[in-house]
Design a protein around this motif. Structure first.
Motif, PDB file in Angstrom:
ATOM      1  N   SER A 125      30.168  27.610 104.411  1.00  0.00           N
ATOM      2  CA  SER A 125      29.863  26.728 103.286  1.00  0.00           C
ATOM      3  C   SER A 125      30.577  27.140 102.013  1.00  0.00           C
ATOM      4  CB  SER A 125      28.352  26.705 103.043  1.00  0.00           C
ATOM      5  OG  SER A 125      27.850  28.027 102.907  1.00  0.00           O
ATOM      6  N   ALA A 126      31.005  28.396 101.940  1.00  0.00           N
ATOM      7  CA  ALA A 126      31.751  28.880 100.775  1.00  0.00           C
ATOM      8  C   ALA A 126      33.179  29.195 101.202  1.00  0.00           C
ATOM      9  CB  ALA A 126      31.080  30.122 100.195  1.00  0.00           C
ATOM     10  N   GLY A 127      34.118  28.962 100.296  1.00  0.00           N
ATOM     11  CA  GLY A 127      35.508  29.230 100.628  1.00  0.00           C
ATOM     12  C   GLY A 127      36.109  28.102 101.441  1.00  0.00           C
ATOM     13  N   PRO A 128      37.243  28.362 102.064  1.00  0.00           N
ATOM     14  CA  PRO A 128      37.937  27.286 102.785  1.00  0.00           C
ATOM     15  C   PRO A 128      37.266  26.931 104.107  1.00  0.00           C
ATOM     16  CG  PRO A 128      39.117  29.353 103.061  1.00  0.00           C
ATOM     17  CD  PRO A 128      38.012  29.626 102.082  1.00  0.00           C
ATOM     18  N   LEU A 129      37.304  25.661 104.421  1.00  0.00           N
ATOM     19  CA  LEU A 129      36.923  25.166 105.742  1.00  0.00           C
ATOM     20  C   LEU A 129      38.180  24.562 106.347  1.00  0.00           C
ATOM     21  CD1 LEU A 129      34.860  24.253 107.947  1.00  0.00           C
ATOM     22  CD2 LEU A 129      34.660  22.111 106.651  1.00  0.00           C
ATOM     23  N   VAL A 130      38.653  25.136 107.427  1.00  0.00           N
ATOM     24  CA  VAL A 130      39.884  24.647 108.045  1.00  0.00           C
ATOM     25  C   VAL A 130      39.548  23.420 108.880  1.00  0.00           C
ATOM     26  CG1 VAL A 130      41.833  25.208 109.521  1.00  0.00           C
ATOM     27  CG2 VAL A 130      40.817  26.984 108.078  1.00  0.00           C
TER      28      VAL A 130
END
Length: 467
Positions: free
Chosen positions: A22-27
């Motif tokens: 939920s935090a940072g990048p989601l590829v």
């Protein structure tokens, strides 16, 4: 390569559709998957160790293809170099952080349709490899062709030169995609559902549960945690809406559910205007409701014996104004609950009555037979009810259903039901005059009571039960 990877790192998951991490990048590889460079499937954002998913690379094939060609300087001689196409299978080790794609076979019919998503287990990528480069002045003899050099046409209308020119490009093969499934790591999903339940932040909870459910849509633990928490959040929003302090848990539950019952048949804005549609910064009750309904539907199918889930589903249908399902769900519950289980049977009848009432209230159809049927359902519930709170609700529901009858039915009977409702309300643990006034001052009921002097005694009531 950063520009080539950027589309896969742009988060578009909002509201209750958020995915773990939920935090940072989601590829996420969308409709441009076939045009996404191969390097995007092994980029640093995916990671080779926690908190990344970890991945394994296996060379599965290689073959010569026609020589690649390019110029070393503008207008220079075109040179060719031996070119090999290498197939590498990328396997992602952790289903909870693996890259995500749209589910196979799904189409974006409209902008409002949420397409199913899947977590990638493995994909075959192909890489274009040049050799024999040192003889042309390069420091190394081998290089991987990732993306072409940006070029401009020599004149408007002309096609820009492709540098280098190859018959293949480094990319993923969409037909090779393999997705994580329910049987791959079931223990991981069970543990993750328990872990999600402990997260203090709702966004984190929903993200991890959504991740589990895109892999196994029938994962019971995740469905139960998801629906329980979303239902609790909706009830919490109801408490903020009515601003009453209700200490008894059973009475608090009744008041909060009643708040949404009345709201669903009237304004409905908070239950229909989601975060994305409304351009709002935070999820709304509509987002919670829309995410909760399909999860409850799945639970009702795979665990029909769990009555609490079916009760919540029927109420969710009601708050979503799904008129046929909200009635049919409670009709089925009334049939399925044996007569000797008086309390749940009475509660199912009361909820059935309120589904009928909400249908009539929203449709504004005069003389709708469902108002009479709602009264009959509440009357049956009154005969079965064992708890004071159910007795109170049965009397109150009968009175409320009469609002929609011709001339409000028998006004003396309505007054008697409200009087009995107050008497039973006084037997409810944690009862409070402010809560009683809240029920009595409900929008439509208050209008009827204010308009007729017959009801003045009940509006000023502080009755105590005699004997």
């Amino acid at each position: 390569m950063t520009a080539g990877h950027a589309p896969a790192l742009k988060r578009t998951d909002v509201g209750m559709d958020v995915l773990w991490p939920s935090a940072g990048p989601l590829v996420f590889y969308g409709d441009e998957l076939s045009d996404t460079p191969a390097s995007a499937f092994v980029m640093d954002a995916i990671g080779t160790s926690p908190p990344g998913s970890g991945l394994q690379l296996t060379v599965t094939n290689s073959r010569r293809i026609p020589d690649g060609s390019f110029r070393l300087k503008p207008n220079g001689k075109v040179i060719g170099v031996p070119t090999t196409l290498v197939a590498i299978t990328v396997a992602y080790q952790d289903p909870l952080t693996a890259p995500v794609t749209h589910a196979p076979g799904t189409v974006q019919w409209t902008s409002t349709v949420k397409r199913p998503r899947r977590a990638i287990k493995s994909v075959v990528t192909q890489w274009v490899v040049f050799t024999g480069l040192k003889q042309h002045g390069f420091p190394n003899d081998t290089a991987v062709f990732q993306q072409p050099v940006d070029t401009t046409p020599e004149a408007p209308g002309m096609v820009a030169e492709q540098i280098p020119f190859t018959t293949e490009i480094s990319r993923a093969l969409p037909e090779s995609l393999v997705w994580w499934g329910p049987n791959d790591q079931p223990g991981t999903f069970t543990a993750a559902a328990a872990r999600a339940a402990s997260f203090p932040d709702l966004r984190d909870r929903i993200a991890l549960l959504n991740r589990i459910l895109i892999i196994d849509p029938n994962q019971v633990d995740a469905l139960q945690v998801l629906t329980k928490h979303l239902y609790a959040v909706l009830l919490g929003d109801a408490a903020k809406g009515h601003s009453l302090t209700v200490k008894d848990p059973a009475l608090s539950l009744t008041v909060n559910e009643f708040y949404w019952n009345i709201y669903a048949g009237a304004a409905r804005l908070d239950l229909s205007n989601g975060m994305e549609m409304g351009g709002l910064p935070q999820p709304t009750p509509a987002d919670f409701l829309y995410r909760m309904v399909p999860a409850l539907e799945t639970l009702a199918k795979i665990r029909p014996e769990q009555l609490d889930n079916r009760f919540r589903l029927g109420m969710a249908y009601r708050w979503n104004n799904d008129q046929l399902p909200m009635i049919e769900t409670f009709e089925a519950l009334v049939r399925d609950i044996p007569d000797n289980r008086k309390t749940p049977k009475a509660e199912a009848l009361l909820q059935l009555a309120w589904s009928r009432i909400n249908k009539v209230a929203w449709n504004r159809t005069l003389h709708d037979p469902d108002s009479l049927q709602a009264y009959a359902d509440a009357e049956k519930a009154s005969g079965l009810a064992e708890l004071p709170i159910d007795k109170f609700l049965a009397e109150y529901t009968m009175a409320y259903s009469m609002i929609f009858m011709p001339d409000y039915g028998d006004k003396a009977k309505m007054l008697r039901h409200l009087t009995d409702a107050k008497l039973w309300f006084d037997e409810v643990p944690g009862k409070d005059d402010a809560v009683w006034r809240y029920f009595l001052h409900s929008e439509l009921l208050k209008a009827v009571l204010d308009a007729d002097p017959t009801f003045r005694p009940i509006l000023a009531s502080t009755l105590k039960r005699n004997g």
